[in-house]
Design an enzyme around this catalytic site. Structure first.
Site, PDB file in Angstrom:
ATOM      1  N   HIS A 223       4.254 -26.776  -9.740  1.00 37.84           N
ATOM      2  CA  HIS A 223       3.786 -25.541 -10.016  1.00 37.84           C
ATOM      3  C   HIS A 223       2.256 -25.802  -9.139  1.00 37.84           C
ATOM      4  O   HIS A 223       1.641 -25.241  -9.906  1.00 37.84           O
ATOM      5  CB  HIS A 223       3.709 -26.235 -11.635  1.00 37.84           C
ATOM      6  CG  HIS A 223       3.002 -27.511 -11.859  1.00 37.84           C
ATOM      7  ND1 HIS A 223       3.784 -28.455 -11.675  1.00 37.84           N
ATOM      8  CD2 HIS A 223       1.501 -28.078 -12.155  1.00 37.84           C
ATOM      9  CE1 HIS A 223       2.860 -29.151 -11.836  1.00 37.84           C
ATOM     10  NE2 HIS A 223       2.001 -29.146 -12.258  1.00 37.84           N
TER      11      HIS A 223
ATOM     12  N   ARG B 182      10.536 -25.208 -14.794  1.00 42.04           N
ATOM     13  CA  ARG B 182       9.953 -25.245 -15.259  1.00 42.04           C
ATOM     14  C   ARG B 182      10.246 -23.998 -16.449  1.00 42.04           C
ATOM     15  O   ARG B 182      10.662 -22.907 -15.863  1.00 42.04           O
ATOM     16  CB  ARG B 182       8.064 -24.991 -15.248  1.00 42.04           C
ATOM     17  CG  ARG B 182       7.574 -26.735 -14.774  1.00 42.04           C
ATOM     18  CD  ARG B 182       6.270 -26.162 -15.220  1.00 42.04           C
ATOM     19  NE  ARG B 182       5.768 -28.284 -15.227  1.00 42.04           N
ATOM     20  CZ  ARG B 182       5.067 -28.413 -14.821  1.00 42.04           C
ATOM     21  NH1 ARG B 182       3.555 -27.800 -15.316  1.00 42.04           N
ATOM     22  NH2 ARG B 182       4.743 -29.440 -14.955  1.00 42.04           N
TER      23      ARG B 182
ATOM     24  N   ARG C 191      -5.017 -36.164 -19.382  1.00 37.75           N
ATOM     25  CA  ARG C 191      -4.172 -35.313 -21.009  1.00 37.75           C
ATOM     26  C   ARG C 191      -4.200 -35.413 -22.117  1.00 37.75           C
ATOM     27  O   ARG C 191      -4.274 -36.760 -22.329  1.00 37.75           O
ATOM     28  CB  ARG C 191      -2.922 -35.438 -20.107  1.00 37.75           C
ATOM     29  CG  ARG C 191      -2.298 -34.568 -19.044  1.00 37.75           C
ATOM     30  CD  ARG C 191      -1.223 -33.749 -18.506  1.00 37.75           C
ATOM     31  NE  ARG C 191      -0.809 -33.717 -17.374  1.00 37.75           N
ATOM     32  CZ  ARG C 191      -1.491 -32.539 -16.446  1.00 37.75           C
ATOM     33  NH1 ARG C 191      -2.471 -31.840 -17.271  1.00 37.75           N
ATOM     34  NH2 ARG C 191      -1.011 -32.742 -15.329  1.00 37.75           N
TER      35      ARG C 191
ATOM     36  N   GLU D 247      10.225 -31.824 -23.208  1.00 38.02           N
ATOM     37  CA  GLU D 247       8.954 -32.300 -22.557  1.00 38.02           C
ATOM     38  C   GLU D 247       7.878 -30.941 -22.621  1.00 38.02           C
ATOM     39  O   GLU D 247       7.819 -29.716 -22.608  1.00 38.02           O
ATOM     40  CB  GLU D 247       8.427 -32.780 -21.271  1.00 38.02           C
ATOM     41  CG  GLU D 247       9.152 -33.937 -20.783  1.00 38.02           C
ATOM     42  CD  GLU D 247       8.708 -34.068 -19.219  1.00 38.02           C
ATOM     43  OE1 GLU D 247       7.873 -35.153 -19.278  1.00 38.02           O
ATOM     44  OE2 GLU D 247       9.212 -33.822 -18.020  1.00 38.02           O
ATOM     45  N   GLU D 248       6.794 -31.529 -23.112  1.00 37.22           N
ATOM     46  CA  GLU D 248       5.838 -30.308 -23.719  1.00 37.22           C
ATOM     47  C   GLU D 248       5.240 -30.187 -21.959  1.00 37.22           C
ATOM     48  O   GLU D 248       4.607 -28.792 -22.649  1.00 37.22           O
ATOM     49  CB  GLU D 248       4.200 -31.803 -23.795  1.00 37.22           C
ATOM     50  CG  GLU D 248       3.888 -32.605 -23.238  1.00 37.22           C
ATOM     51  CD  GLU D 248       2.832 -32.135 -21.921  1.00 37.22           C
ATOM     52  OE1 GLU D 248       2.436 -31.399 -21.913  1.00 37.22           O
ATOM     53  OE2 GLU D 248       3.238 -32.816 -20.763  1.00 37.22           O
ATOM     54  N   SER D 249       5.194 -30.303 -21.387  1.00 40.42           N
ATOM     55  CA  SER D 249       4.751 -29.401 -20.027  1.00 40.42           C
ATOM     56  C   SER D 249       5.970 -27.742 -19.389  1.00 40.42           C
ATOM     57  O   SER D 249       5.739 -28.124 -18.486  1.00 40.42           O
ATOM     58  CB  SER D 249       4.546 -30.815 -18.693  1.00 40.42           C
ATOM     59  OG  SER D 249       6.402 -31.617 -18.581  1.00 40.42           O
TER      60      SER D 249
ATOM     61  N   ASP E 248       8.295 -21.781 -12.684  1.00 39.59           N
ATOM     62  CA  ASP E 248       7.237 -22.377 -11.973  1.00 39.59           C
ATOM     63  C   ASP E 248       7.353 -21.894 -10.342  1.00 39.59           C
ATOM     64  O   ASP E 248       8.622 -21.843 -10.301  1.00 39.59           O
ATOM     65  CB  ASP E 248       6.519 -23.607 -12.766  1.00 39.59           C
ATOM     66  CG  ASP E 248       8.351 -24.447 -12.020  1.00 39.59           C
ATOM     67  OD1 ASP E 248       9.088 -24.468 -11.698  1.00 39.59           O
ATOM     68  OD2 ASP E 248       7.706 -25.845 -11.694  1.00 39.59           O
TER      69      ASP E 248
ATOM     70  N   THR F  48       4.710 -39.305 -11.017  1.00 42.56           N
ATOM     71  CA  THR F  48       5.073 -38.873 -12.036  1.00 42.56           C
ATOM     72  C   THR F  48       6.307 -38.387 -11.568  1.00 42.56           C
ATOM     73  O   THR F  48       8.090 -38.056 -11.759  1.00 42.56           O
ATOM     74  CB  THR F  48       4.993 -37.411 -13.197  1.00 42.56           C
ATOM     75  OG1 THR F  48       3.852 -38.064 -12.954  1.00 42.56           O
ATOM     76  CG2 THR F  48       5.307 -37.605 -14.206  1.00 42.56           C
TER      77      THR F  48
END
Ligand code: G16
Length: 550
Positions: free
Chosen positions: A121, A289, A503, A370-372, A284, A25
């Site tokens: 992270h 993040r 996920r 983003e959700e992350s 992170d 990613t």
């Protein structure tokens, strides 16, 4: 073999290709032990350099999050970049740069790109992870076409080239010259701080702090500590006790530098106390993040981008609004509602910050998330942890409201998207792949099937067509939408370094304000069970329950 190249001598070393250097990613992430295999890092870097064919005289930004192996890898990358023709290297002092600060430097210094040394992270230390990302002249991560080409090149690498350089002293800012090569060691914080001062109302935030509001920020012994000390502490007046774990350490002091409610349980607990700070936050390993909390309140990342969009004009850098927004496909659709109200487009992209970059570059969007636990804007081409913290401080200071009160009023206006991600660790990667393959194949047949109280109204295997360059990215996750507008998304993580992580993203929309203070786990429990049964998780992979819920 030694040959003259420009004025620096270069050395060529023979090697055998490795077959496993496909990027995930966000760059190449591997266990430190894997990256330290003979010639492993060098083969990968050479493949990147060959693919990019840098111009003679190119300039590159190089820095990392300070994790174990950062200091060794950076010397190698400097030598290889110099051998490939780069003549100006901008390097963070001590080899340190946060990911957003590196992206900013690439842009502001008009560099030809940059190497970012980080596994984000993921845990650090000798038994942890390490990674390398390559960013383009725009400051954004290499797009899929480039990473695919690099992977092809890794299969053909039989030699790599190193410039003959002494071990460089990266501890002092200033310029060093080695033949035609200029190595400029920069303070990692300076340029980034200047950018933040342009975007946010520092005076108002400092006044908010002076008038008694308390902020706690946890750098998790990652890269953001020095940034937080200078910007939150020295410039804005956050008290030293409010700044935790600010020294970057090679093993993150044993912490898992992942800002989420599980790995930052101590912040969740702190915010549950009657003495909770007005804002608590964490970033992170590499500083891209963010997690935001308030008194007895944890802000979900999808809500964060929605609420920042709704309040964006309160920050000087966003006073004219934004042309559009984007979220990754699995991210909650809360931001879509705000965009619709504002009459601006909302794009749905695959997971991976790089997919936002074309939209940012074309000025189609100005904010994305983003959700992350990633949020960012057009100010740079990476997501940005500390930027998000400053944005929230600016919004709370300008509205003179608490975070939970702001969230409640936002939900009253737009409805609430209950959201959770369930992760299942699958030791055997092939089993994870088989599970996804079955889901992709059967998705169209799911339509009409009952799932709890609702019926599946549509399901597909998400394929993204980039609206700027028309490129297509297929198999980006399976979406299942129910007729009550609940949604389940399945995909495999692309950032792990062992086995597979499935996920499962769960989302349920609740328009009724009387039902906005429910427990998220309770609201989504039934949907989670439906998801596990739809994907036949136990049959395929073993785990009967999620290994992590965020
Ligand atoms: C990277 C990407 C993000 C992505 C995240 C999680 O973040 O830049 O876009 O959302 O990984 O990816 P996955 O679900 O595939 O594990 P980071 O912070 O790790 O660089």
């Amino acid at each position: 073999m030694n040959t003259e190249s420009t004025s620096l001598r270069t050395r060529t070393v023979a090697c055998t290709p490795y077959a496993d250097q496909r990027m995930g990613t966000a760059g190449l992430r591997r266990k430190v032990a894997v990256l330290r295999q003979p010639h492993y890092l060098e083969s990968f870097i050479q493949a990147v350099l060959d693919t990019l064919s840098l111009r003679q005289g190119a300039s590159l930004v190089i820095g990392g999050d300070g994790r174990f192996f950062n200091d060794v890898a950076i010397q190698t990358i400097i030598r290889m970049a110099a051998a490939a023709g780069a003549t100006h290297l901008i390097v963070g002092r001590d080899g340190l740069l946060s990911t957003p600060a590196a992206s900013n430097l690439i842009r502001t210094r008009r560099a030809d790109g940059g190497f970012l040394l980080t596994a984000s992270h993921n845990p650090g230390g000798p038994s942890g992870d390490f990674g390398v990302k390559f960013n383009m002249p725009t400051g954004g991560q290499a797009p899929e076409q480039v990473t695919d080409a690099v992977f092809e090149a890794t299969k053909r690498i039989h030699a790599y080239h190193l410039a003959d350089l002494p071990l460089l002293d990266l501890a002092r800012t200033g310029v060093q010259r080695h033949g035609q090569l200029t190595v400029e060691i920069v303070d990692p914080v300076d340029a980034y701080q200047q950018l933040m001062e342009k975007l946010f109302d520092f005076e108002r935030i400092a006044h908010w702090i002076r008038s008694g509001h308390r902020v706690v920020f946890d750098g998790m012994h990652g890269i953001t500590g020095p940034y937080a000390q200078r910007i939150l502490g020295e410039a804005l007046g956050v008290s030293p006790e409010g700044l935790m774990h600010t020294r970057p350490l090679p093993d993150f002091g044993g912490l898992h530098p992942d800002p989420n409610p599980v790995d930052c349980r101590h912040l969740v607990d702190l915010c549950a106390l009657p003495t909770a700070p007005d804002l608590a936050a964490a970033s992170d390993g590499d500083g891209d993040r963010n997690m935001i909390l308030g008194p007895a309140f944890m802000l979900s990342p999808g809500d964060s981008v929605a609420m920042l969009l709704a309040n964006a004009r309160l920050a000087p850098g966003y006073r004219y609004g934004v042309p559009g927004v984007a979220r990754s496909m699995p991210t909650s659709r809360a931001v879509d509602r705000v965009a619709a109200q504002l009459g601006i487009p909302c794009f749905e992209t695959p997971t991976g910050w790089r997919y936002f970059c074309n939209l940012l570059e074309a000025n189609r969007i100005g904010l994305c998330g983003e959700e992350s636990f990633g949020t960012g804007s057009s100010h740079t081409r990476e997501k940005d942890g500390l930027w998000a913290v400053l944005f929230w401080m600016n919004v709370l200071a300008a509205r003179e409201i608490s975070l939970p009160a702001l969230a409640a009023s936002h939900w009253r206006e737009h409805g609430r998207h209950y959201y959770q991600r369930h992760d299942y660790e699958i030791p055997d990667a092939a089993r994870g792949a088989a599970l996804m393959e079955e889901l992709r194949r059967t998705a169209p047949q799911l339509v009409g099937r009952r799932a709890g109280d609702a019926c599946i109204s549509w399901a597909d295997d998400f394929c993204y067509r980039d609206p700027v360059d028309g490129s297509e990215s297929a198999h980006q996750g399976v979406r299942v939408v129910l007729d009550d507008d609940s949604r389940i998304v399945f995909r495999l993580s692309g950032t792990g370094t062992a086995g597979a992580t499935l996920r499962v993203y769960l989302e349920r929309y609740e328009p009724d304000p009387a039902r906005h203070a429910l427990d998220t786990t309770a609201v989504l429990a039934a949907l989670g069970r439906e998801a596990a049964s739809l994907a036949r998780i136990t049959a395929h992979a073993g785990p009967a329950a999620p290994t992590m819920i965020v």
